[in-house]
Write a protein that holds these residues in place. Structure first.
Motif, PDB file in Angstrom:
ATOM      1  N   TYR A 162      -2.183   3.540   6.590  1.00  0.00           N
ATOM      2  CA  TYR A 162      -3.638   3.602   6.511  1.00  0.00           C
ATOM      3  C   TYR A 162      -4.151   4.880   7.167  1.00  0.00           C
ATOM      4  O   TYR A 162      -3.468   5.532   7.958  1.00  0.00           O
ATOM      5  N   LEU A 163      -5.384   5.228   6.859  1.00  0.00           N
ATOM      6  CA  LEU A 163      -6.020   6.393   7.458  1.00  0.00           C
ATOM      7  C   LEU A 163      -6.052   6.279   8.976  1.00  0.00           C
ATOM      8  O   LEU A 163      -5.950   7.287   9.682  1.00  0.00           O
TER       9      LEU A 163
ATOM     10  N   TYR B 166     -10.443  10.150   2.733  1.00  0.00           N
ATOM     11  CA  TYR B 166     -10.003  11.539   2.544  1.00  0.00           C
ATOM     12  C   TYR B 166      -9.173  12.028   3.718  1.00  0.00           C
ATOM     13  O   TYR B 166      -9.506  11.804   4.881  1.00  0.00           O
TER      14      TYR B 166
ATOM     15  N   TYR C 287      -9.866  13.827  -5.683  1.00  0.00           N
ATOM     16  CA  TYR C 287     -10.675  12.733  -5.173  1.00  0.00           C
ATOM     17  C   TYR C 287     -11.891  12.508  -6.055  1.00  0.00           C
ATOM     18  O   TYR C 287     -12.575  13.462  -6.434  1.00  0.00           O
TER      19      TYR C 287
ATOM     20  N   SER D  54      -4.803   5.887  -7.745  1.00  0.00           N
ATOM     21  CA  SER D  54      -4.801   4.722  -6.868  1.00  0.00           C
ATOM     22  C   SER D  54      -6.200   4.437  -6.349  1.00  0.00           C
ATOM     23  O   SER D  54      -7.005   5.336  -6.128  1.00  0.00           O
TER      24      SER D  54
ATOM     25  N   LEU E 193     -14.630   5.420   0.663  1.00  0.00           N
ATOM     26  CA  LEU E 193     -13.407   5.229  -0.102  1.00  0.00           C
ATOM     27  C   LEU E 193     -13.531   5.923  -1.450  1.00  0.00           C
ATOM     28  O   LEU E 193     -14.605   5.941  -2.051  1.00  0.00           O
TER      29      LEU E 193
ATOM     30  N   GLU F 136     -16.241   2.330   3.930  1.00  0.00           N
ATOM     31  CA  GLU F 136     -15.383   1.429   4.694  1.00  0.00           C
ATOM     32  C   GLU F 136     -15.748   1.511   6.171  1.00  0.00           C
ATOM     33  O   GLU F 136     -15.777   2.599   6.751  1.00  0.00           O
TER      34      GLU F 136
ATOM     35  N   TRP G 102       0.798  -1.225   0.000  1.00  0.00           N
ATOM     36  CA  TRP G 102       0.000   0.000   0.000  1.00  0.00           C
ATOM     37  C   TRP G 102       0.834   1.280   0.000  1.00  0.00           C
ATOM     38  O   TRP G 102       0.512   2.240  -0.710  1.00  0.00           O
ATOM     39  N   LYS G 103       1.898   1.318   0.767  1.00  0.00           N
ATOM     40  CA  LYS G 103       2.703   2.544   0.799  1.00  0.00           C
ATOM     41  C   LYS G 103       3.321   2.820  -0.564  1.00  0.00           C
ATOM     42  O   LYS G 103       3.335   3.955  -1.045  1.00  0.00           O
TER      43      LYS G 103
ATOM     44  N   TRP H  46      -9.006   5.079  -1.292  1.00  0.00           N
ATOM     45  CA  TRP H  46      -8.503   5.709  -0.082  1.00  0.00           C
ATOM     46  C   TRP H  46      -9.550   6.620   0.550  1.00  0.00           C
ATOM     47  O   TRP H  46     -10.389   7.192  -0.136  1.00  0.00           O
TER      48      TRP H  46
ATOM     49  N   PHE I  54       0.713   4.075  -3.006  1.00  0.00           N
ATOM     50  CA  PHE I  54       0.406   5.491  -2.806  1.00  0.00           C
ATOM     51  C   PHE I  54       1.486   6.379  -3.431  1.00  0.00           C
ATOM     52  O   PHE I  54       1.179   7.335  -4.153  1.00  0.00           O
TER      53      PHE I  54
ATOM     54  N   ARG J 295      -3.544  14.330   1.851  1.00  0.00           N
ATOM     55  CA  ARG J 295      -3.597  13.630   0.568  1.00  0.00           C
ATOM     56  C   ARG J 295      -4.163  14.526  -0.531  1.00  0.00           C
ATOM     57  O   ARG J 295      -3.771  14.425  -1.692  1.00  0.00           O
TER      58      ARG J 295
END
Length: 263
Positions: A145-146, A97, A107, A92, A219, A114, A77-78, A95, A81, A101
């Motif tokens: 992750y968020l 918000y 977006y 990607s 997401l 999620e 994931w990293k 994700w 991103f 980011r």
């Protein structure tokens, strides 16, 4: 033309016709392709899941409605991103918000909600009503992750938040059973699948889910601001997604997912 040559001619024509039928030229060959990074988050996103998982499938069909193909690249994931952020890939999937980011990405409209929960060991005294309940608890969270970002924001507000990061939910749950963390933060669908696939029934009984969600977050597809078509691609996703909703196809995909069609 002699009889033998005529027979060979018709055989050749017939063979070419069969080849064209078995290996047709793709109708979508002329459609532009959007390249999106992705990652392992089964059953919502996974290289091993049908259609790449529900969220991937929603994005694929939304963009098809707008005349685009999708190429997915599955990475940690990293890395997923960063590769989208620097424009090596167009964007990607998928994700939550954050303002940070939003500095580097546009977006899309929400793709799928999620739901994140807190998991703890049986007999561990734990309750979750507000952020202060997480003080003094050792938390396990996925890196990048968020949820990690949210824990960092709690620390900035002065709360005593202690956490360790891993690269997979499976590592987190193993750490939970091993007593290396007290509480794991995980997507409910992902946790349910992991526990069934990787732990015995006795081990599953030792892990409890707190009923109050840690967060419920839509997401989105992130489209890099370091490419030439940021607004175009974002608009294409949004148009196609609206068409999915208007036609009822979105609800069909979610219903299929709930029946296990992506397993």
């Amino acid at each position: 033309m002699g009889t033998d040559r005529l027979v060979r001619f018709y055989c050749l024509v017939t063979s070419l016709a069969l080849i064209a039928f078995v290996f047709p030229t793709p109708i979508s060959a002329s459609e532009p392709t959007i390249r999106l990074t992705n990652g392992e988050f089964a059953p919502l996103m996974s290289a091993r899941a049908k259609h790449g998982g529900l969220v991937s499938h929603i994005v694929t069909e939304a963009l098809a409605n707008s005349g685009y193909q999708v190429e997915y690249g599955f990475f940690p994931w990293k890395r997923a991103f960063v590769m989208a952020k620097n424009g090596r890939w167009d964007g990607s999937v998928a994700w939550g918000y954050t303002a940070e980011r939003a500095n580097d990405f546009a977006y899309s409209d929400p793709i799928y909600p999620e739901r994140i929960y807190l998991y703890y060991r049986q007999h561990f005294l734990f309750d979750w009503q507000d952020d202060t309940d997480l003080q003094g608890v050792k938390l396990g969270v996925n890196r990048g992750y968020l949820d990690e970002y949210m824990l960092q924001q709690m620390q900035k507000r002065g709360l005593d938040i202690n956490y360790q990061t891993t690269t997979t939910e499976l590592q987190n749950f193993r750490a939970l059973l091993g007593g290396r963390v007290d509480v794991v933060i995980s997507n409910g669908l992902v946790a349910e699948r992991l526990l069934k696939e990787h732990f015995t029934l006795q081990e599953q009984d030792r892990i409890l889910q707190h009923p109050r969600p840690f967060r419920v977050t839509p997401l989105h597809v992130l489209i890099s601001k370091n490419i030439d078509h940021t607004d175009e691609y974002t608009s294409a996703i949004n148009r196609g997604l609206q068409m999915l909703h208007d036609s009822g196809r979105y609800d069909e995909l979610v219903a299929d997912f709930n029946r296990g069609a992506y397993d």
